[in-house]
Design an enzyme around this catalytic site. Structure first.
Site, PDB file in Angstrom:
ATOM      1  CD  GLU A   1      -3.341   1.046  -2.015  1.00 49.80           C
ATOM      2  OE1 GLU A   1      -3.765  -0.069  -1.667  1.00 49.80           O
ATOM      3  OE2 GLU A   1      -3.941   2.108  -1.771  1.00 49.80           O
TER       4      GLU A   1
ATOM      5  CG  HIS B   1      -2.004   0.879   1.340  1.00 53.69           C
ATOM      6  ND1 HIS B   1      -1.872   2.246   1.204  1.00 53.69           N
ATOM      7  CD2 HIS B   1      -3.316   0.660   1.566  1.00 53.69           C
ATOM      8  CE1 HIS B   1      -3.056   2.806   1.361  1.00 53.69           C
ATOM      9  NE2 HIS B   1      -3.947   1.866   1.570  1.00 53.69           N
TER      10      HIS B   1
HETATM   11  C1  BG6 Z   1      -6.990   2.094   0.247  1.00 50.66           C
HETATM   12  C2  BG6 Z   1      -8.457   1.761   0.077  1.00 50.66           C
HETATM   13  O1  BG6 Z   1      -6.225   1.056  -0.277  1.00 50.66           O
HETATM   14  O2  BG6 Z   1      -6.704   2.242   1.639  1.00 50.66           O
HETATM   15  C3  BG6 Z   1      -9.299   2.855   0.718  1.00 50.66           C
HETATM   16  O3  BG6 Z   1      -8.745   1.624  -1.293  1.00 50.66           O
HETATM   17  C4  BG6 Z   1      -8.904   3.031   2.174  1.00 50.66           C
HETATM   18  O4  BG6 Z   1     -10.673   2.549   0.585  1.00 50.66           O
HETATM   19  C5  BG6 Z   1      -7.414   3.298   2.238  1.00 50.66           C
HETATM   20  O5  BG6 Z   1      -9.628   4.113   2.725  1.00 50.66           O
HETATM   21  C6  BG6 Z   1      -6.854   3.518   3.651  1.00 50.66           C
HETATM   22  O6  BG6 Z   1      -7.165   2.472   4.505  1.00 50.66           O
HETATM   23  P1  BG6 Z   1      -6.713   2.547   6.016  1.00 50.66           P
HETATM   24  O7  BG6 Z   1      -7.248   1.301   6.674  1.00 50.66           O
HETATM   25  O8  BG6 Z   1      -5.197   2.574   6.013  1.00 50.66           O
HETATM   26  O9  BG6 Z   1      -7.277   3.820   6.593  1.00 50.66           O
END
Ligand code: BG6
Length: 282
Positions: free
Chosen positions: A257, A155
């Site tokens: 990502e 991510h």
């Molecule tokens: C992204 C998703 O990968 O991560 C989003 O597509 C999400 O929908 C974002 O809001 C952040 O997620 P988190 O759990 O780190 O707040």
């Protein structure tokens, strides 16, 4: 300058700093098995780490490259993005030579993970730092007696000065699911993606690399093994609602990502799966 690998304290976290060729550096946290910093030889930090990130394990660390496994987002019943983001990893191996520094972390199932996801696994993440690139390779081994399936992602939070100035190329013509617009399936018809509002898209079956450009800064992004690419920026209102992101934090990153979302990846008993994301200065 010589390459090196050392253990450091990073905001109270046990972390490993890699010094690669030409003075490049990377910092990897054992909590989350997460790359937190990548500074290229021009002295620029290429990853975004939120100034309000929480480092005590009560929340995933907001920024760098969180490892989402064995569930991407809210695709199933697990906590969002699975459970690995707040687990502690161990150093499996490290090595450096004149032109690289390499670190592998590992983690395996335990009682807590089996309570959420009843499977035996071993995961490894390898960080390979070279003069103009960093490679992240994620490996999942099924150490149990029956097959399992997972979704997930690396991510990556790419740092931007102003996300509105960024152009991302390489996704033209691909089908995507727009999670910021009722999960509609659409086809990308622009030669470049620009961020002008919330972006939350899963691009399916992406084989080409992406190129992120902003002013005189450009970065190539390439993945293997992971079939999909997720692009995320929360924009103004969602950023304000996130307690571990400053109100203007949305402006300083774009997540690109390497992901497996559209189809879960099957790993038969005793087998391994590999996926990789490469970030290259171009
Ligand atoms: C992204 C998703 O990968 O991560 C989003 O597509 C999400 O929908 C974002 O809001 C952040 O997620 P988190 O759990 O780190 O707040």
């Amino acid at each position: 300058m010589k390459t090196a690998i050392e253990t450091i304290d990073f905001n109270g976290l046990e972390a490993i700093r890699l010094t690669g060729p030409r003075g490049t550096t990377a910092v990897v946290s054992l909590l989350g098995g997460q790359l937190l910093s990548w500074v290229t030889h021009d002295g620029r930090e290429r990853l975004y780490l939120s100034p309000k990130a929480v480092f005590d394990g009560s929340l995933p660390i907001r920024g760098g490259v969180p490892v989402c496994f064995p569930q991407f987002g809210t695709e199933g019943d697990m906590p969002r993005h699975g459970f690995l983001r707040t687990c502690r990893w161990r150093v499996a191996s490290q090595r450096h030579a004149e032109d690289f520094a390499l670190l592998t972390l590992e983690i395996a199932d335990d009682e807590a993970s089996r309570a959420i996801w009843p499977h035996a696994f071993r995961a490894e993440i390898t960080f390979m730092l070279e003069a103009d690139r960093v490679d992240l390779e994620f490996c999942v081994e099924n150490t149990g007696g029956t097959s399992f399936a997972f979704t997930g992602a690396l991510h990556t939070y790419l740092r931007t000065t102003q996300v509105e100035d960024v152009a991302l190329e390489g996704l033209y013509g691909h089908q995507y699911r727009d999670d910021a617009a009722d999960h509609q399936t659409l086809r990308d018809s622009g030669t470049e993606l620009r961020v002008e509002s919330e972006v939350d898209r899963v691009y399916f079956d992406v084989k080409r690399p992406q190129l992120l450009q902003a002013g005189n800064l450009s970065l190539g992004i390439h993945s293997r093994g992971f079939p999909d690419v997720v692009i995320w920026n929360p924009w103004v209102d969602k950023a304000v609602a996130m307690k571990d992101l400053p109100d203007d934090g949305w402006r300083h990153f774009l997540c690109v990502e390497a992901a497996a979302v559209g189809q879960a990846i099957e790993v038969p008993a005793g087998e391994e799966w590999y996926g990789r994301q490469t970030l290259v200065v171009v």
